[in-house]
Design an enzyme around this catalytic site. Sequence first.
Site, short mmCIF file in Angstrom:
data_model
loop_
_atom_site.label_atom_id
_atom_site.label_comp_id
_atom_site.label_asym_id
_atom_site.label_seq_id
_atom_site.Cartn_x
_atom_site.Cartn_y
_atom_site.Cartn_z
N SER A 153 31.68 35.08 62.94
CA SER A 153 32.51 36.28 63.01
C SER A 153 31.76 37.38 63.75
CB SER A 153 32.86 36.77 61.60
OG SER A 153 33.49 38.03 61.62
N TYR B 256 30.28 39.21 52.78
CA TYR B 256 30.93 38.52 53.89
C TYR B 256 30.11 38.65 55.17
CZ TYR B 256 34.33 37.24 57.44
OH TYR B 256 34.95 36.63 58.50
#
Length: 255
Positions: free
Chosen positions: A134, A147
């Site tokens: 990501s 995350y």
Amino acid sequence: MGWALITGASSGLGLEFAKLAAADGWNLVISARREDELRALADTLPTEVVVVTADLAEPGAADRLWRAANDGRSIDLLVNNAGFGVHGRFATCGDERERGSVTVNMVAVTELMQNALKQFRAAGTKGKVLNVASLAGYMPSPNMAIYHATKSYVLTLSEAVHYECKRDGITVTALCPGPSKTNFFGAAGIDSAWLTSFLPMLAPDVIARAGWRALEAGKRVEVPGFVTKLVVLSAKITPRGLLARMNGFFWSGRG
């Protein structure tokens, strides 16, 4: 083409990867928690498809999935797509969902990739791995600390193993998308974040096509989208403390 294993294939990027792989002639093992959605997808694909339901947050689930995927077949391509985040302050975290995100985003990715690489080497095949990291992997962020940390792990692990495997003809690619038009934000527990006002939301099929091209080319890292590439570049030269403060705002809710 052979057999490909795609995790998190019931929706979003995983579903798009399954379509792309099948269009290229790959037979598929598709996995996620929701069997009905997997079977509905399987019915639309033109190649042989095997459905294996798995909750990768469970201990040992990744190894069980790998064994099931290779039962009567041999996987030559792995797409580690399953993953999720949980919004909230780190000090208030620690429940089952946060622990599950660490297991899915890091432990399952590691175990599946290790199993794949061992098998590729033993068979002498030039296998391929695509790990969905990501944009978050390039920077810290309050309110999404776990995350961002897990995606940093996926990115750095993929880059290191990419170079370890080059001599064997095996490729490992990290895909680092920015915000996408999936259910990620709702699943994370934040329906509307300021982040989506500053960065374009790319469609899952656009991101998946970029990742699939990078996988086929054996690239080390792929960052889809011009604006996302600019953010990565700026993140590399911006002080980490400032990045953290900025992301604390971007991940705050708009109401």
